[in-house]
Write a protein that holds these residues in place. Structure first.
Motif, short mmCIF file in Angstrom:
data_model
loop_
_atom_site.label_atom_id
_atom_site.label_comp_id
_atom_site.label_asym_id
_atom_site.label_seq_id
_atom_site.Cartn_x
_atom_site.Cartn_y
_atom_site.Cartn_z
N ASP A 76 0.84 -1.23 -0.09
CA ASP A 76 0.00 0.14 0.08
C ASP A 76 0.82 1.31 -0.12
O ASP A 76 1.69 1.38 0.78
CB ASP A 76 -0.85 0.05 1.39
N VAL A 77 0.68 2.28 -1.11
CA VAL A 77 1.36 3.26 -0.76
C VAL A 77 1.41 4.32 0.14
O VAL A 77 2.33 5.01 0.58
CB VAL A 77 1.24 4.14 -2.33
N ARG A 78 0.35 4.06 1.24
CA ARG A 78 0.19 4.82 2.32
C ARG A 78 1.11 4.42 3.22
O ARG A 78 1.24 5.08 4.42
CB ARG A 78 -1.24 4.49 2.91
N THR A 79 1.50 3.06 3.18
CA THR A 79 2.76 2.50 4.19
C THR A 79 4.01 2.08 3.43
O THR A 79 4.35 0.91 3.39
CB THR A 79 2.10 1.67 4.95
N PHE A 80 4.39 2.84 2.57
CA PHE A 80 5.41 2.67 1.47
C PHE A 80 6.85 2.19 2.39
O PHE A 80 7.32 3.23 3.03
CB PHE A 80 5.77 3.56 0.53
N PRO A 81 7.32 1.17 2.40
CA PRO A 81 8.64 0.89 2.82
C PRO A 81 9.78 1.69 2.19
O PRO A 81 10.06 1.33 1.08
CB PRO A 81 8.86 -0.61 2.87
N LYS A 82 10.66 2.25 2.87
CA LYS A 82 11.68 3.06 2.40
C LYS A 82 12.71 2.14 1.77
O LYS A 82 13.31 2.60 0.95
CB LYS A 82 12.24 3.91 3.51
N HIS A 83 12.97 1.06 2.17
CA HIS A 83 14.33 0.32 1.63
C HIS A 83 13.93 0.00 0.27
O HIS A 83 14.94 -0.37 -0.56
CB HIS A 83 14.22 -1.13 2.49
N ILE A 84 12.74 -0.25 -0.46
CA ILE A 84 12.45 -0.20 -1.67
C ILE A 84 13.20 0.84 -2.59
O ILE A 84 13.68 0.57 -3.91
CB ILE A 84 11.18 -0.40 -2.19
N LEU A 85 13.60 2.26 -2.03
CA LEU A 85 13.95 3.14 -2.45
C LEU A 85 15.41 3.13 -2.98
O LEU A 85 16.00 3.73 -3.73
CB LEU A 85 13.74 4.57 -1.95
N SER A 86 16.03 2.24 -2.29
CA SER A 86 17.38 2.17 -2.19
C SER A 86 17.98 2.03 -3.64
O SER A 86 17.59 0.64 -4.40
CB SER A 86 17.84 0.90 -1.31
N GLY A 87 18.90 2.78 -4.08
CA GLY A 87 19.47 2.76 -5.42
C GLY A 87 18.66 3.08 -6.64
O GLY A 87 19.13 2.86 -7.85
#
Ligand SMILES: NC(=O)c1ccc[n+]([C@@H]2O[C@H](COP(=O)([O-])OP(=O)(O)OC[C@H]3O[C@@H](n4cnc5c(N)ncnc54)[C@H](O)[C@@H]3O)[C@@H](O)[C@H]2O)c1
Length: 365
Positions: A76-87
């Motif tokens: 859910d984008v409302r609880t988007f996990p930061k780790h996915i953004l790495s790189g």
């Protein structure tokens, strides 16, 4: 909680290439975007992130469209996990409650998903050093707009929760843009055309479906409203342009109308065009209808100037033929399709009735 369904990144051997996240990739436009980006960036790592509301609504897809991404997250984008953004190099943010009827029934969730979660995602992306953010905005923010075609600096007149969510998102994205974070808000015309997850709650798709199923097109208005349209594959090309655009074309923050002057149609012209491709179709116009409040003609000069090589290629008749062939390929005959899972609001309403999602549009565990 978000779950990664599969990971086939080891298939990519070039670690220096682009890494792009597409949120909302499991909807109508998403599969076309993934195909476009896979063709433009063959060595890129493509990640999908979606809640899967319409995952089961496949239409003639030769394969599960998500097989074309390298990793598929279910969340859910409302609880988007930061780790996915790495790189990551770029985010294409499509995830949203995507029309007025859904926005009306699920108003609060529409605000939280479309506006608040988009801004939080952009803030996290900037902190995580993602350089490029492409936001799927909408020309519906011009609302009822008489007179000249609307350009990007024309006054906005959002009439619905959906259109308001797009206006607020653009307003709050603007101050986040800077040299390190390039934001492009693509104000899309109404989409049309075939997709692996076709929607029939879009005007041209609806008319072609009516013509194929029952040889009837019912125009709910008096047919006079103006509506700019664009083929989904041309939307995907515009997204491709926005990812790669140089700052000399539009600066750190850009909001641009996406479509073409030739595709500014009145609704009755669309019905007539369908009847040229599919003969013996009866068109009914509601002469007593209240004037449709959503009518706008849009000016696409800026997009033409900035993205000359990414202008829409599809024309109306080709798109109608493509839709007709797609529907025939699906053996589509459902005269009652307005109540089927090809209408986004019907899918959500059914999931609600069956107790599978909450009124806030969260999956029931
Ligand atoms: N279709 C159009 O005519 C049109 C026009 C202008 C702009 N847009 C915008 O383009 C984007 C995509 O549109 P579409 O037609 O593919 O819509 P769609 O409804 O088919 O797809 C939207 C996707 O977002 C996902 N999603 C919704 N809420 C989510 C959440 N909380 N977390 C994760 N995923 C979530 C859904 O599961 C779905 O797969 C939307 O932002 C829409 O507003 C569409």
């Amino acid at each position: 909680m978000s779950v990664c369904l599969f990971d086939r990144r080891e298939n990519r051997n070039n670690g220096d290439d682009m890494k792009i996240l597409i949120t909302g990739n499991m909807g109508y436009i998403g599969p076309c975007v993934v195909r476009q980006l896979r063709a433009s960036y063959p060595d890129a790592t493509l990640l999908g992130f979606d809640m899967g509301f319409f995952a089961h609504c496949l239409t003639n897809a030769p394969i599960l469209p998500e097989c074309r991404v390298d990793m598929q997250y279910f969340g859910d984008v409302r609880t988007f996990p930061k780790h996915i953004l790495s790189g990551l190099d770029a985010i294409v943010h499509l995830a949203a409650i995507s029309n007025d009827p859904m926005g009306k029934v699920f108003e609060d969730a529409t605000h939280k998903i479309n506006h608040r979660a988009s801004i939080e995602l952009a803030i996290k992306a900037k902190e995580g050093k993602v350089g490029t953010f492409v936001y799927a905005s909408s020309c519906s923010m011009y609302g009822f707009a008489e007179g000249d075609a609307k350009s990007e600096d024309s006054p906005l007149n959002p009439l619905t929760a959906y259109a308001k969510s797009k206006v607020s998102s653009e307003a709050d994205l603007r101050p986040l843009a800077d040299k390190s974070f390039k934001i492009t808000c693509l104000r899309f015309s109404t989409a049309c055309g075939m997709s692996d997850r076709l929607r029939l709650d879009l005007v041209l798709n609806d008319f072609v479906a009516g013509a194929v199923a029952s040889r009837k097109i019912n125009i709910l208005s008096d047919g006079s409203p103006w509506r700019p349209l664009i083929n989904v594959k041309d939307m995907a090309r515009a997204i491709d342009w926005a990812i790669g655009r140089n700052r000399t074309s539009g600066g750190d923050f850009l909001a641009v109308n996406v479509g073409s002057d030739e595709w500014n149609y009145q609704v009755r012209d669309l019905a007539e065009a369908v009847s040229k491709v599919i003969p013996n179709v009866e068109i009914s116009i509601n002469k007593n209808a209240q004037p449709d409040k959503r009518s706008y003609k849009v000016n696409f000069n800026l997009f033409r100037e900035l993205a000359p090589d990414y202008q829409p290629q599809y024309d109306l008749i080709t798109t109608i033929k493509e839709l007709k062939d797609g529907l025939v390929g699906m053996r589509f005959k459902d005269e009652d399709y307005h109540n089927s899972n090809l209408m986004r609001i019907k899918v959500l309403t059914k999931l609600r009735q069956e107790g599978l999602i909450t009124e806030n549009l969260e999956w029931v565990q």
